[in-house]
Motif scaffolding. Structure first.
Motif, PDB file in Angstrom:
ATOM      1  N   ALA A  83     -35.203  -1.112   9.244  1.00  0.00           N
ATOM      2  CA  ALA A  83     -35.192  -0.433   7.944  1.00  0.00           C
ATOM      3  C   ALA A  83     -36.582   0.140   7.700  1.00  0.00           C
ATOM      4  CB  ALA A  83     -34.818  -1.418   6.845  1.00  0.00           C
ATOM      5  N   ARG A  84     -37.003   1.060   8.559  1.00  0.00           N
ATOM      6  CA  ARG A  84     -38.341   1.642   8.433  1.00  0.00           C
ATOM      7  C   ARG A  84     -38.233   3.059   7.886  1.00  0.00           C
ATOM      8  NH1 ARG A  84     -40.427   0.041  14.404  1.00  0.00           N
ATOM      9  NH2 ARG A  84     -40.503  -2.215  14.114  1.00  0.00           N
ATOM     10  N   THR A  85     -39.007   3.313   6.842  1.00  0.00           N
ATOM     11  CA  THR A  85     -38.968   4.633   6.208  1.00  0.00           C
ATOM     12  C   THR A  85     -39.286   5.746   7.203  1.00  0.00           C
ATOM     13  OG1 THR A  85     -39.665   3.570   4.180  1.00  0.00           O
ATOM     14  CG2 THR A  85     -39.818   5.938   4.223  1.00  0.00           C
ATOM     15  N   GLY A  86     -40.284   5.513   8.069  1.00  0.00           N
ATOM     16  CA  GLY A  86     -40.675   6.537   9.047  1.00  0.00           C
ATOM     17  C   GLY A  86     -39.535   6.890   9.985  1.00  0.00           C
ATOM     18  N   TYR A  87     -38.831   5.869  10.469  1.00  0.00           N
ATOM     19  CA  TYR A  87     -37.678   6.092  11.344  1.00  0.00           C
ATOM     20  C   TYR A  87     -36.605   6.883  10.598  1.00  0.00           C
ATOM     21  CZ  TYR A  87     -38.822   2.919  15.270  1.00  0.00           C
ATOM     22  OH  TYR A  87     -39.364   2.337  16.376  1.00  0.00           O
ATOM     23  N   PHE A  88     -36.369   6.459   9.375  1.00  0.00           N
ATOM     24  CA  PHE A  88     -35.330   7.114   8.558  1.00  0.00           C
ATOM     25  C   PHE A  88     -35.656   8.590   8.359  1.00  0.00           C
ATOM     26  CE2 PHE A  88     -33.975   8.240   4.141  1.00  0.00           C
ATOM     27  CZ  PHE A  88     -32.630   8.409   4.431  1.00  0.00           C
ATOM     28  N   GLU A  89     -36.913   8.877   8.002  1.00  0.00           N
ATOM     29  CA  GLU A  89     -37.304  10.271   7.762  1.00  0.00           C
ATOM     30  C   GLU A  89     -37.172  11.109   9.031  1.00  0.00           C
ATOM     31  OE1 GLU A  89     -41.146   9.675   5.993  1.00  0.00           O
ATOM     32  OE2 GLU A  89     -40.301   9.463   3.976  1.00  0.00           O
ATOM     33  N   ARG A  90     -37.542  10.510  10.179  1.00  0.00           N
ATOM     34  CA  ARG A  90     -37.399  11.231  11.454  1.00  0.00           C
ATOM     35  C   ARG A  90     -35.932  11.493  11.775  1.00  0.00           C
ATOM     36  NH1 ARG A  90     -40.061   9.270  16.833  1.00  0.00           N
ATOM     37  NH2 ARG A  90     -38.826  10.987  17.656  1.00  0.00           N
ATOM     38  N   ALA A  91     -35.082  10.492  11.490  1.00  0.00           N
ATOM     39  CA  ALA A  91     -33.641  10.638  11.759  1.00  0.00           C
ATOM     40  C   ALA A  91     -33.062  11.772  10.920  1.00  0.00           C
ATOM     41  CB  ALA A  91     -32.922   9.330  11.460  1.00  0.00           C
ATOM     42  N   VAL A  92     -33.461  11.832   9.646  1.00  0.00           N
ATOM     43  CA  VAL A  92     -32.972  12.892   8.752  1.00  0.00           C
ATOM     44  C   VAL A  92     -33.441  14.253   9.274  1.00  0.00           C
ATOM     45  CG1 VAL A  92     -33.102  13.845   6.411  1.00  0.00           C
ATOM     46  CG2 VAL A  92     -32.797  11.385   6.733  1.00  0.00           C
ATOM     47  N   LYS A  93     -34.718  14.336   9.689  1.00  0.00           N
ATOM     48  CA  LYS A  93     -35.258  15.596  10.233  1.00  0.00           C
ATOM     49  C   LYS A  93     -34.514  15.999  11.505  1.00  0.00           C
ATOM     50  CE  LYS A  93     -39.988  15.982   8.515  1.00  0.00           C
ATOM     51  NZ  LYS A  93     -40.577  14.684   8.199  1.00  0.00           N
ATOM     52  N   ALA A  94     -34.095  14.993  12.293  1.00  0.00           N
ATOM     53  CA  ALA A  94     -33.391  15.275  13.552  1.00  0.00           C
ATOM     54  C   ALA A  94     -31.938  15.668  13.297  1.00  0.00           C
ATOM     55  CB  ALA A  94     -33.454  14.063  14.468  1.00  0.00           C
ATOM     56  N   GLY A  95     -31.541  15.642  12.009  1.00  0.00           N
ATOM     57  CA  GLY A  95     -30.185  16.072  11.662  1.00  0.00           C
ATOM     58  C   GLY A  95     -29.146  14.969  11.698  1.00  0.00           C
ATOM     59  N   ALA A  96     -29.587  13.694  11.743  1.00  0.00           N
ATOM     60  CA  ALA A  96     -28.616  12.588  11.759  1.00  0.00           C
ATOM     61  C   ALA A  96     -27.788  12.605  10.474  1.00  0.00           C
ATOM     62  CB  ALA A  96     -29.343  11.254  11.898  1.00  0.00           C
ATOM     63  N   HIS A  97     -26.481  12.435  10.626  1.00  0.00           N
ATOM     64  CA  HIS A  97     -25.576  12.452   9.467  1.00  0.00           C
ATOM     65  C   HIS A  97     -25.451  11.077   8.829  1.00  0.00           C
ATOM     66  CE1 HIS A  97     -24.575  16.213  11.402  1.00  0.00           C
ATOM     67  NE2 HIS A  97     -23.992  16.596  10.288  1.00  0.00           N
ATOM     68  N   GLY A  98     -25.941  10.057   9.533  1.00  0.00           N
ATOM     69  CA  GLY A  98     -25.858   8.709   8.989  1.00  0.00           C
ATOM     70  C   GLY A  98     -26.981   7.836   9.516  1.00  0.00           C
ATOM     71  N   TYR A  99     -27.366   6.855   8.730  1.00  0.00           N
ATOM     72  CA  TYR A  99     -28.384   5.873   9.153  1.00  0.00           C
ATOM     73  C   TYR A  99     -27.970   4.552   8.530  1.00  0.00           C
ATOM     74  CZ  TYR A  99     -33.094   4.130  10.364  1.00  0.00           C
ATOM     75  OH  TYR A  99     -34.162   3.443  10.907  1.00  0.00           O
ATOM     76  N   MET A 100     -27.414   3.676   9.367  1.00  0.00           N
ATOM     77  CA  MET A 100     -26.930   2.385   8.867  1.00  0.00           C
ATOM     78  C   MET A 100     -27.671   1.241   9.525  1.00  0.00           C
ATOM     79  SD  MET A 100     -22.848   2.495   8.455  1.00  0.00           S
ATOM     80  CE  MET A 100     -22.864   0.812   7.860  1.00  0.00           C
ATOM     81  N   LEU A 101     -27.717   0.130   8.820  1.00  0.00           N
ATOM     82  CA  LEU A 101     -28.384  -1.054   9.361  1.00  0.00           C
ATOM     83  C   LEU A 101     -27.347  -1.976   9.988  1.00  0.00           C
ATOM     84  CD1 LEU A 101     -30.894  -1.611   6.437  1.00  0.00           C
ATOM     85  CD2 LEU A 101     -31.284  -0.427   8.598  1.00  0.00           C
ATOM     86  N   LYS A 102     -27.751  -2.660  11.066  1.00  0.00           N
ATOM     87  CA  LYS A 102     -26.809  -3.504  11.811  1.00  0.00           C
ATOM     88  C   LYS A 102     -26.333  -4.707  11.011  1.00  0.00           C
ATOM     89  CE  LYS A 102     -28.181  -2.213  16.465  1.00  0.00           C
ATOM     90  NZ  LYS A 102     -29.004  -2.565  17.615  1.00  0.00           N
ATOM     91  N   ASP A 103     -27.033  -5.047   9.941  1.00  0.00           N
ATOM     92  CA  ASP A 103     -26.564  -6.200   9.164  1.00  0.00           C
ATOM     93  C   ASP A 103     -25.525  -5.796   8.105  1.00  0.00           C
ATOM     94  OD1 ASP A 103     -28.199  -4.968   7.356  1.00  0.00           O
ATOM     95  OD2 ASP A 103     -29.528  -6.678   7.014  1.00  0.00           O
ATOM     96  N   SER A 104     -25.074  -4.538   8.142  1.00  0.00           N
ATOM     97  CA  SER A 104     -24.000  -4.099   7.226  1.00  0.00           C
ATOM     98  C   SER A 104     -22.691  -4.754   7.659  1.00  0.00           C
ATOM     99  CB  SER A 104     -23.810  -2.584   7.299  1.00  0.00           C
ATOM    100  OG  SER A 104     -25.031  -1.929   7.116  1.00  0.00           O
ATOM    101  N   PRO A 105     -21.744  -4.965   6.725  1.00  0.00           N
ATOM    102  CA  PRO A 105     -20.436  -5.518   7.106  1.00  0.00           C
ATOM    103  C   PRO A 105     -19.742  -4.610   8.123  1.00  0.00           C
ATOM    104  CG  PRO A 105     -20.661  -5.380   4.711  1.00  0.00           C
ATOM    105  CD  PRO A 105     -21.841  -4.673   5.304  1.00  0.00           C
ATOM    106  N   SER A 106     -19.012  -5.208   9.083  1.00  0.00           N
ATOM    107  CA  SER A 106     -18.427  -4.429  10.184  1.00  0.00           C
ATOM    108  C   SER A 106     -17.452  -3.350   9.711  1.00  0.00           C
ATOM    109  CB  SER A 106     -17.741  -5.348  11.188  1.00  0.00           C
ATOM    110  OG  SER A 106     -16.754  -6.114  10.539  1.00  0.00           O
TER     111      SER A 106
END
Length: 199
Positions: A83-106
């Motif tokens: 859950a790193r802001t830098g990773y998230f911002e890079r993912a959004v810039k790369a055009g990722a449509h989603g960013y979920m954490l592995k501890d979310s319910p299946s």
């Protein structure tokens, strides 16, 4: 049928994710990659609808792979423990449509994939709050009203669904527009989407 490629360097987790998604009637896992480079090759080979990928992988990480897939027609969803802001911002810039954490319910994973295929962007709310430092200003009821507007419901239909009067719905809409600093419903939906506030 939603065709999926999964990229995950932990083999047990890769198998578990693939099995989980294959159980869904409307989903089919067409490729499994253990690094970002393989993920890009499998996407070009199988032309899936979406690629679900981890970030920290050998050869090419998930963010580099997402950048490489930009414009390929395949949507990208990041699924990570970080859950790193830098990773998230890079993912959004790369055009990722989603960013979920592995501890979310299946069950959230399959639902998020469906939402992304329906044109929404799904981002873990804690990351959006950190990245933009901005709290969602709407109450639960206001969010509900805006969600129904986004689903194409008119004032009368919203009133009927929420058991309130059309006048009350109009009041809610006026408050929503005011709080989001926009002048119409379309702008309100766009602003809410941009902020990643639609669940």
């Amino acid at each position: 049928m939603i065709r999926i490629v999964i990229a995950e360097d932990q083999r047990m987790l890769l198998g578990a994710l693939a099995s989980l998604l294959d159980l869904e009637e409307d989903m089919q896992v067409v490729g499994r990659a253990s690094n970002g480079e393989e993920a890009v090759q499998l996407v070009h080979l199988h032309q899936p609808d979406i690629c679900v990928m981890d970030i920290e992988m050998p050869v090419k990480n998930g963010l580099e792979a997402a950048e490489a897939l930009k414009g390929s027609g395949c949507k990208v969803m990041i699924l990570t423990t970080f859950a790193r802001t830098g990773y998230f911002e890079r993912a959004v810039k790369a055009g990722a449509h989603g960013y979920m954490l592995k501890d979310s319910p299946s069950e959230e994973l399959a639902n998020s994939i469906r939402s992304i295929m329906a044109g929404r962007r799904i981002y873990a709310s804690e990351l959006v709050d950190d990245a933009y430092g901005e709290e969602n200003p709407l109450t639960e009821r206001e969010k509900e009203v805006l969600g129904l507007i986004a689903d194409g419901k008119n004032t009368k239909e919203i009133a009927s669904q929420l058991y309130i009067t059309t006048g009350t719905v109009r009041n809610y809409i006026s408050v929503i527009l005011d709080k989001l600093h926009v002048s119409n419903r379309i702008e309100a939906i766009m602003r809410f989407k941009e902020k990643g506030w639609f669940k």
